[in-house]
Design a protein around this motif. Structure first.
Motif, PDB file in Angstrom:
ATOM      1  N   SER A 133      -0.833   5.190  12.422  1.00 58.41           N
ATOM      2  CA  SER A 133       0.223   5.578  11.494  1.00 58.41           C
ATOM      3  C   SER A 133       1.603   5.142  11.968  1.00 58.41           C
ATOM      4  O   SER A 133       2.556   5.211  11.193  1.00 58.41           O
ATOM      5  N   ARG A 134       1.724   4.719  13.205  1.00 55.42           N
ATOM      6  CA  ARG A 134       3.046   4.418  13.753  1.00 55.42           C
ATOM      7  C   ARG A 134       3.681   3.192  13.125  1.00 55.42           C
ATOM      8  O   ARG A 134       4.877   2.986  13.229  1.00 55.42           O
ATOM      9  N   ALA A 135       2.870   2.354  12.469  1.00 55.24           N
ATOM     10  CA  ALA A 135       3.406   1.159  11.830  1.00 55.24           C
ATOM     11  C   ALA A 135       3.726   1.391  10.357  1.00 55.24           C
ATOM     12  O   ALA A 135       4.162   0.466   9.667  1.00 55.24           O
ATOM     13  N   LEU A 136       3.522   2.607   9.854  1.00 57.29           N
ATOM     14  CA  LEU A 136       3.732   2.896   8.438  1.00 57.29           C
ATOM     15  C   LEU A 136       5.197   3.194   8.144  1.00 57.29           C
ATOM     16  O   LEU A 136       5.971   3.553   9.039  1.00 57.29           O
ATOM     17  N   PHE A 144       6.373   5.329  20.552  1.00 56.48           N
ATOM     18  CA  PHE A 144       7.294   4.511  19.765  1.00 56.48           C
ATOM     19  C   PHE A 144       6.655   4.057  18.459  1.00 56.48           C
ATOM     20  O   PHE A 144       5.435   3.918  18.345  1.00 56.48           O
ATOM     21  N   LEU A 145       7.498   3.831  17.450  1.00 56.96           N
ATOM     22  CA  LEU A 145       7.055   3.326  16.159  1.00 56.96           C
ATOM     23  C   LEU A 145       6.996   1.808  16.205  1.00 56.96           C
ATOM     24  O   LEU A 145       7.772   1.155  16.910  1.00 56.96           O
ATOM     25  N   THR A 146       6.089   1.225  15.438  1.00 55.11           N
ATOM     26  CA  THR A 146       5.865  -0.221  15.497  1.00 55.11           C
ATOM     27  C   THR A 146       6.136  -0.928  14.174  1.00 55.11           C
ATOM     28  O   THR A 146       5.768  -2.077  14.016  1.00 55.11           O
ATOM     29  N   GLY A 147       6.746  -0.240  13.223  1.00 51.91           N
ATOM     30  CA  GLY A 147       6.985  -0.837  11.916  1.00 51.91           C
ATOM     31  C   GLY A 147       8.268  -1.641  11.856  1.00 51.91           C
ATOM     32  O   GLY A 147       8.782  -2.137  12.865  1.00 51.91           O
ATOM     33  N   LYS A 148       8.807  -1.753  10.659  1.00 53.43           N
ATOM     34  CA  LYS A 148       9.986  -2.574  10.421  1.00 53.43           C
ATOM     35  C   LYS A 148      11.206  -2.009  11.133  1.00 53.43           C
ATOM     36  O   LYS A 148      12.091  -2.764  11.564  1.00 53.43           O
ATOM     37  N   THR A 190       7.918   7.862   5.233  1.00 54.24           N
ATOM     38  CA  THR A 190       7.290   8.890   4.400  1.00 54.24           C
ATOM     39  C   THR A 190       5.787   8.912   4.600  1.00 54.24           C
ATOM     40  O   THR A 190       5.163   9.978   4.642  1.00 54.24           O
ATOM     41  N   ALA A 191       5.176   7.743   4.739  1.00 50.05           N
ATOM     42  CA  ALA A 191       3.726   7.666   4.959  1.00 50.05           C
ATOM     43  C   ALA A 191       3.348   8.297   6.295  1.00 50.05           C
ATOM     44  O   ALA A 191       2.276   8.898   6.421  1.00 50.05           O
ATOM     45  N   ILE A 192       4.207   8.165   7.309  1.00 50.92           N
ATOM     46  CA  ILE A 192       3.935   8.789   8.605  1.00 50.92           C
ATOM     47  C   ILE A 192       3.883  10.306   8.452  1.00 50.92           C
ATOM     48  O   ILE A 192       2.959  10.969   8.941  1.00 50.92           O
ATOM     49  N   VAL A 193       4.889  10.864   7.770  1.00 49.16           N
ATOM     50  CA  VAL A 193       4.939  12.321   7.587  1.00 49.16           C
ATOM     51  C   VAL A 193       3.755  12.791   6.741  1.00 49.16           C
ATOM     52  O   VAL A 193       3.133  13.820   7.030  1.00 49.16           O
ATOM     53  N   GLN A 194       3.428  12.053   5.698  1.00 45.94           N
ATOM     54  CA  GLN A 194       2.283  12.419   4.861  1.00 45.94           C
ATOM     55  C   GLN A 194       0.988  12.385   5.659  1.00 45.94           C
ATOM     56  O   GLN A 194       0.103  13.236   5.474  1.00 45.94           O
ATOM     57  N   THR A 195       0.861  11.413   6.551  1.00 48.55           N
ATOM     58  CA  THR A 195      -0.340  11.315   7.379  1.00 48.55           C
ATOM     59  C   THR A 195      -0.520  12.567   8.227  1.00 48.55           C
ATOM     60  O   THR A 195      -1.634  13.089   8.353  1.00 48.55           O
ATOM     61  N   ILE A 215       0.825  -1.210   0.000  1.00 44.04           N
ATOM     62  CA  ILE A 215       0.000   0.000   0.000  1.00 44.04           C
ATOM     63  C   ILE A 215       0.859   1.260   0.000  1.00 44.04           C
ATOM     64  O   ILE A 215       0.620   2.200  -0.767  1.00 44.04           O
ATOM     65  N   TYR A 216       1.883   1.277   0.878  1.00 44.57           N
ATOM     66  CA  TYR A 216       2.647   2.498   1.101  1.00 44.57           C
ATOM     67  C   TYR A 216       4.076   2.449   0.577  1.00 44.57           C
ATOM     68  O   TYR A 216       4.819   3.421   0.716  1.00 44.57           O
ATOM     69  N   GLY A 217       4.472   1.331  -0.027  1.00 46.51           N
ATOM     70  CA  GLY A 217       5.847   1.185  -0.481  1.00 46.51           C
ATOM     71  C   GLY A 217       6.703   0.562   0.604  1.00 46.51           C
ATOM     72  O   GLY A 217       6.340   0.539   1.782  1.00 46.51           O
ATOM     73  N   ASN A 218       7.868   0.069   0.235  1.00 45.97           N
ATOM     74  CA  ASN A 218       8.712  -0.606   1.221  1.00 45.97           C
ATOM     75  C   ASN A 218       9.441   0.415   2.094  1.00 45.97           C
ATOM     76  O   ASN A 218       9.578   1.589   1.744  1.00 45.97           O
TER      77      ASN A 218
END
Length: 604
Positions: free
Chosen positions: A388-391, A218-222, A394-399, A144-147
């Motif tokens: 948004s924390r798992a995005l 905290f962020l929850t993504g990769k 760039t998707a976080i900033v766009q959100t 959805i949001y790119g790697n």
């Protein structure tokens, strides 16, 4: 024929759809297969027990004339029987699961992993591991949001476009050299931190309450990291996000960098009150930055002070007393409560004495807080951005950009509609003033000075009280014995009674921040559309890559590093209900309705 059945002549729009249909058929029916041939125009597979009692085989290929994939051949149905009882299926891998849940992720990126596991159970009857579901979610989000790696490279280009279409937007990076095979790459850097604040937020903050609540989540993504947020509140009691940053964690250096960018580029005005928790790194950063911030003061969230107190003394009753003391508006009452606490626990009183009173009490803060005793504003923003924390970065900033745009449009329209309706102040504030006017009715006012507005206000005694209560009001100083006037910057009932006695308009003592015309200034500047990429300005600066040290662990269930305390505890449900019939008094295991249903089905 069921829509999930496989029959000769059935068509699909692509090879991926064909493979997914074959997988779904086998997962739902507890069969398994192996791939014999997989080409761009052909896909052949057969039963895993082919030649040992089962002759099932399928062949699908691309129909060039119709532009679709079609099942060409299939040898009957499966005649094999599985001898293994398992809660998992070999074809139920993360890639397949990501295809099944991609719509759920698109609607709610913050959907819990447990909810995804339940979704797979409801669809296929298999319970997948937490790790497999987590990987599936990451794959779906990548689609959805790119790697994640590409997102780091895309970030400066997108923010460059924002600065082009919305001049005045502040963006600051902190990066370190990137080495490839021991050689420094001059065209790419490891992105350590990024700070951003949009122009509408920067200009709007000048018309908000002069408070900043700061917090991190905290962020929850990769890749791990922490999203730092600074927020305020407008006169209509609406949350106003001011600035953001993504850093390596809530360290002293990260907070110092965040505060430096805020005071330098976002909030140069003096007399700001910063409300925060008492994290070690955060307090150390405040001690470094406060002397350079132009009469800015830092105060503490009362919930975090009480939490630290409870951690030290393990006394819930005393903890509640500390919170009550923090909210107290009258200094004599506060001192009496503090003395009573010292008598009960001298060590607890000494612990509180180590914290300056102006940093955690409302009666000693001289109105800096505007009545804000917690960091709830920042935590509410955390909740809004939770999904948004798992995005990818760039998707976080766009959100933040697009959600702030919606925020501004909604609150600007809200203020315009109230002005059209003839209001001067917001509806909630009007209710407060009317309530204070009601309380002022019947209060006895003795004026001592018409010029300075000094008066004594006698409030009739309540039932059972021995004496009436008397409060001194000083209109010129916006001050009252009760503490509400100076703390909230709103005239209390005693000030309103004094104004009525002296025939003075009490509206002049309401802070201009609460006026609707001021709220229009808060949301006056509009966010600009970023537009089609073809119109973006060229970007030729170095690119960014993620810090490999921040890569989340590749194996095992992802673990949170959050330290939980009693503020994270959920109030236990007193009357638990049955999961089957939703009535209290029993559970699903011994539900009488379920037992009777099971008995009825067995008789049938």
């Amino acid at each position: 024929m069921n829509e999930n059945d496989l029959v000769v002549g059935k068509q699909f729009e692509s090879k991926e759809a064909t493979v997914d249909a074959i997988k779904q058929f086998h997962i739902r029916n507890s069969f398994d297969y192996v791939v014999v041939e997989s080409r761009p125009d052909r896909y052949v597979c057969r039963c895993k027990q082919f030649g040992a009692g089962c002759e099932w085989r399928i062949r699908a290929s691309l129909n060039v004339k119709r532009g679709a994939w079609e099942i060409k051949k299939m040898n009957g149905g499966h005649s094999c029987v599985s001898t293994i009882v398992s809660q998992d299926h070999t074809k139920l891998n993360s890639s397949f699961i990501s295809n099944c849940i991609i719509n759920l992720i698109s609607e709610d990126p913050g959907i819990p992993i447990k909810a995804l596991v339940k979704e797979i159970v409801s669809r296929f009857g298999y319970t997948v591991t937490y790790r497999k579901a987590w990987k599936a979610k990451q794959l779906a989000m990548s689609r959805i949001y790119g790697n994640w790696e590409g997102s780091y490279n895309e970030l400066p280009r997108w923010l460059n476009a924002v600065q082009y279409f919305a001049p005045g937007t502040i963006v600051r990076y902190s990066a370190s050299p990137h080495s490839v095979d021991g050689v420094v790459d001059p065209n790419s850097y490891i992105l350590d931190r990024v700070f951003w604040a949009f122009k509408p937020s920067i200009e709007g903050f000048a018309y908000c309450k002069p408070i900043l609540q700061v917090d991190g989540t905290f962020l929850t993504g990769k890749y791990t990291g922490t999203l730092l947020i600074a927020s305020s509140q407008d006169g209509n009691r609406r949350i106003f996000p001011v600035a953001f940053a993504i850093v390596e964690g809530e360290t002293k250096e990260a907070w110092e960098w965040f505060f430096y960018n805020i005071r330098t580029f976002v909030t140069p005005q003096p007399n700001i009150c910063v409300i925060s928790d008492r994290g070690t790194g955060l307090l150390a950063a405040l001690r470094t930055e406060m002397p350079h911030w132009g009469n800015t003061e830092s105060v503490y969230c009362i919930r975090h002070v009480a939490s630290n107190f409870n951690k030290e003394f393990r006394d819930v009753e005393l903890k509640d007393k500390v919170i009550q003391m923090g909210y107290e508006l009258m200094r004599p009452r506060f001192e009496a409560m503090l003395s009573a606490l010292r008598e009960k626990n001298a060590r607890a009183g000494a612990w509180l004495d180590q914290i300056p009173k102006e940093k955690w009490t409302q009666c000693y803060d001289n109105g800096r807080r505007y009545g804000h005793m917690t960091t709830n504003l920042a935590e509410c923003i955390n909740g809004v951005l939770k999904g948004s924390r798992a995005l990818p970065i760039t998707a976080i900033v766009q959100t933040t950009y697009y959600r702030l745009n919606s925020w501004f449009v909604d609150h600007r329209d809200e203020a315009v509609n109230m002005i059209k309706a003839g209001h001067i102040y917001c509806e909630e504030l009007t209710k407060v003033i009317k309530e204070n006017q009601r309380k002022a009715t019947g209060q006895l006012v003795r004026s001592f000075s018409r010029e300075t507005g000094v008066a004594e206000v006698e409030v009739s005694s309540r039932a059972g009280a021995r004496h009436s209560r008397v409060f001194t009001v000083k209109l010129v100083e916006n001050w009252c014995d009760c503490g509400e006037f100076q703390s909230l910057r709103l005239p209390c009932s005693h000030a309103i009674a004094t104004c009525s006695k002296l025939n003075i308009d009490c509206g002049q003592f309401i802070s201009p921040i609460y006026r609707l015309d001021n709220i229009l200034n808060v949301y006056g500047r509009k966010f600009e559309p970023i537009g089609n990429e073809e119109y973006w300005p060229p970007y030729s600066a170095p690119s960014f890559v993620p810090n490999p040290v921040m890569r989340r662990k590749r194996t095992g269930r992802p673990k949170t590093k959050r330290i939980h305390n009693e503020m994270d505890e959920v109030q236990p449900q007193l009357n638990k209900k049955c999961g089957f019939c939703r009535t209290a008094g029993h559970n699903r295991k011994n539900c009488p309705f379920r037992m009777s249903e099971v008995g009825e089905s067995s008789r049938q």
